[in-house]
Design a protein around this motif. Structure first.
Motif, PDB file in Angstrom:
ATOM      1  N   LEU A  37     -27.735  19.809  -4.156  1.00 54.18           N
ATOM      2  CA  LEU A  37     -27.178  18.475  -3.967  1.00 54.18           C
ATOM      3  C   LEU A  37     -25.937  18.489  -3.084  1.00 54.18           C
ATOM      4  CD1 LEU A  37     -27.597  16.940  -7.501  1.00 54.18           C
ATOM      5  CD2 LEU A  37     -28.782  16.298  -5.438  1.00 54.18           C
ATOM      6  N   LEU A  38     -25.139  19.533  -3.201  1.00 51.48           N
ATOM      7  CA  LEU A  38     -23.915  19.604  -2.415  1.00 51.48           C
ATOM      8  C   LEU A  38     -24.105  20.381  -1.126  1.00 51.48           C
ATOM      9  CD1 LEU A  38     -21.326  20.261  -5.247  1.00 51.48           C
ATOM     10  CD2 LEU A  38     -21.858  18.112  -4.110  1.00 51.48           C
ATOM     11  N   GLY A  39     -25.294  20.927  -0.915  1.00 56.92           N
ATOM     12  CA  GLY A  39     -25.562  21.751   0.260  1.00 56.92           C
ATOM     13  C   GLY A  39     -25.559  20.943   1.542  1.00 56.92           C
ATOM     14  N   GLY A  40     -25.690  21.658   2.634  1.00 57.57           N
ATOM     15  CA  GLY A  40     -25.747  20.993   3.916  1.00 57.57           C
ATOM     16  C   GLY A  40     -24.413  20.924   4.624  1.00 57.57           C
ATOM     17  N   ARG A  41     -23.369  21.447   4.039  1.00 54.24           N
ATOM     18  CA  ARG A  41     -22.064  21.414   4.683  1.00 54.24           C
ATOM     19  C   ARG A  41     -21.954  22.489   5.766  1.00 54.24           C
ATOM     20  NH1 ARG A  41     -20.071  17.640   1.640  1.00 54.24           N
ATOM     21  NH2 ARG A  41     -20.006  17.739  -0.605  1.00 54.24           N
ATOM     22  N   ASP A  42     -22.831  23.477   5.745  1.00 54.28           N
ATOM     23  CA  ASP A  42     -22.807  24.542   6.733  1.00 54.28           C
ATOM     24  C   ASP A  42     -23.814  24.309   7.858  1.00 54.28           C
ATOM     25  OD1 ASP A  42     -24.982  24.806   5.120  1.00 54.28           O
ATOM     26  OD2 ASP A  42     -24.909  26.989   5.026  1.00 54.28           O
ATOM     27  N   ILE A  43     -24.104  23.075   8.147  1.00 54.17           N
ATOM     28  CA  ILE A  43     -25.121  22.735   9.127  1.00 54.17           C
ATOM     29  C   ILE A  43     -24.480  22.246  10.429  1.00 54.17           C
ATOM     30  CG2 ILE A  43     -25.417  20.345   8.404  1.00 54.17           C
ATOM     31  CD1 ILE A  43     -28.442  20.860   8.566  1.00 54.17           C
ATOM     32  N   ALA A  44     -23.267  22.678  10.707  1.00 57.27           N
ATOM     33  CA  ALA A  44     -22.507  22.184  11.856  1.00 57.27           C
ATOM     34  C   ALA A  44     -23.228  22.410  13.179  1.00 57.27           C
ATOM     35  CB  ALA A  44     -21.141  22.847  11.884  1.00 57.27           C
ATOM     36  N   ASP A  45     -23.986  23.481  13.309  1.00 60.46           N
ATOM     37  CA  ASP A  45     -24.660  23.764  14.572  1.00 60.46           C
ATOM     38  C   ASP A  45     -26.099  23.265  14.590  1.00 60.46           C
ATOM     39  OD1 ASP A  45     -25.430  25.526  12.626  1.00 60.46           O
ATOM     40  OD2 ASP A  45     -25.670  27.224  13.986  1.00 60.46           O
ATOM     41  N   GLY A  46     -26.446  22.343  13.711  1.00 60.11           N
ATOM     42  CA  GLY A  46     -27.813  21.817  13.643  1.00 60.11           C
ATOM     43  C   GLY A  46     -28.102  20.815  14.744  1.00 60.11           C
ATOM     44  N   GLN A  47     -29.335  20.346  14.786  1.00 61.78           N
ATOM     45  CA  GLN A  47     -29.785  19.389  15.796  1.00 61.78           C
ATOM     46  C   GLN A  47     -29.787  17.989  15.204  1.00 61.78           C
ATOM     47  OE1 GLN A  47     -33.595  20.692  17.162  1.00 61.78           O
ATOM     48  NE2 GLN A  47     -32.880  22.744  17.633  1.00 61.78           N
ATOM     49  N   VAL A  48     -29.411  17.006  16.009  1.00 61.28           N
ATOM     50  CA  VAL A  48     -29.370  15.613  15.575  1.00 61.28           C
ATOM     51  C   VAL A  48     -30.697  14.951  15.929  1.00 61.28           C
ATOM     52  CG1 VAL A  48     -28.197  13.398  15.851  1.00 61.28           C
ATOM     53  CG2 VAL A  48     -26.881  15.514  15.864  1.00 61.28           C
ATOM     54  N   ALA A  49     -31.199  14.128  15.016  1.00 57.65           N
ATOM     55  CA  ALA A  49     -32.464  13.418  15.249  1.00 57.65           C
ATOM     56  C   ALA A  49     -32.418  12.066  14.559  1.00 57.65           C
ATOM     57  CB  ALA A  49     -33.633  14.237  14.717  1.00 57.65           C
ATOM     58  N   ASP A  50     -33.269  11.165  15.001  1.00 59.44           N
ATOM     59  CA  ASP A  50     -33.422   9.869  14.346  1.00 59.44           C
ATOM     60  C   ASP A  50     -34.437  10.006  13.227  1.00 59.44           C
ATOM     61  OD1 ASP A  50     -31.660   8.487  15.978  1.00 59.44           O
ATOM     62  OD2 ASP A  50     -33.208   8.145  17.497  1.00 59.44           O
ATOM     63  N   ALA A  51     -34.271   9.186  12.187  1.00 59.04           N
ATOM     64  CA  ALA A  51     -35.195   9.216  11.048  1.00 59.04           C
ATOM     65  C   ALA A  51     -35.340   7.816  10.481  1.00 59.04           C
ATOM     66  CB  ALA A  51     -34.695  10.176   9.982  1.00 59.04           C
ATOM     67  N   VAL A  52     -36.440   7.599   9.810  1.00 57.70           N
ATOM     68  CA  VAL A  52     -36.696   6.341   9.116  1.00 57.70           C
ATOM     69  C   VAL A  52     -36.853   6.654   7.637  1.00 57.70           C
ATOM     70  CG1 VAL A  52     -38.292   4.404   8.867  1.00 57.70           C
ATOM     71  CG2 VAL A  52     -37.837   5.360  11.124  1.00 57.70           C
ATOM     72  N   VAL A  53     -36.151   5.891   6.793  1.00 56.78           N
ATOM     73  CA  VAL A  53     -36.244   6.087   5.348  1.00 56.78           C
ATOM     74  C   VAL A  53     -37.580   5.525   4.874  1.00 56.78           C
ATOM     75  CG1 VAL A  53     -35.211   5.523   3.119  1.00 56.78           C
ATOM     76  CG2 VAL A  53     -33.745   5.967   5.091  1.00 56.78           C
ATOM     77  N   LEU A  54     -38.370   6.364   4.224  1.00 59.12           N
ATOM     78  CA  LEU A  54     -39.660   5.931   3.702  1.00 59.12           C
ATOM     79  C   LEU A  54     -39.574   5.499   2.251  1.00 59.12           C
ATOM     80  CD1 LEU A  54     -41.898   8.780   5.154  1.00 59.12           C
ATOM     81  CD2 LEU A  54     -41.516   6.500   6.101  1.00 59.12           C
TER      82      LEU A  54
END
Length: 128
Positions: A37-54
């Motif tokens: 739940l708290l993860g994802g803070r180390d994703i600074a070098d990730g790729q940005v993309a558009d998304a749609v909430v399903l």
């Protein structure tokens, strides 16, 4: 009588070990859920993309210190590569507005082996 005392002591020891093992497993699973739940803070070098909430679902009183969290199923459309659908978990206190089905959001994702790590960009939530 001495034989019964030894067996009772052994039974008590076995019961104590069982409680310790079950308690340890419970702690590990709770810790894992907290990290998810708290993860994802180390994703600074990730790729940005558009998304749609399903899909958007609220979980009241989760195992994370009784905090409410949301599960979002998002359809990610990266600039390059294949589209994919994944689930993202976000704590309620991190959301200023709760995305509903059909809302466009920006996500940041990173590949770690075979699994994608996806984080919502909470500042980019806008209705379609």
């Amino acid at each position: 009588m001495e034989i019964l005392a030894i067996r009772a002591g052994q039974l008590l020891l076995i019961l104590l070990l069982a409680v310790l093992i079950i308690g340890g497993l419970w702690f590990v699973l709770r810790f894992r859920r907290t990290m998810l739940l708290l993860g994802g803070r180390d994703i600074a070098d990730g790729q940005v993309a558009d998304a749609v909430v399903l899909f958007s679902e609220e979980h009241l009183g989760s195992y994370l210190q009784g905090e409410t969290y949301y599960t979002f199923q998002v359809h990610v459309k990266p600039a390059r590569g294949r589209n994919f659908v994944t689930e993202v978990h976000v704590l309620r206190e991190q959301l200023t507005r709760i995305p509903q089905a059909g809302d466009r959001v920006s996500v940041k994702y990173n590949y770690a082996g075979r699994k994608r790590t996806v984080v919502l960009n909470l500042d980019s939530i806008s209705a379609v």
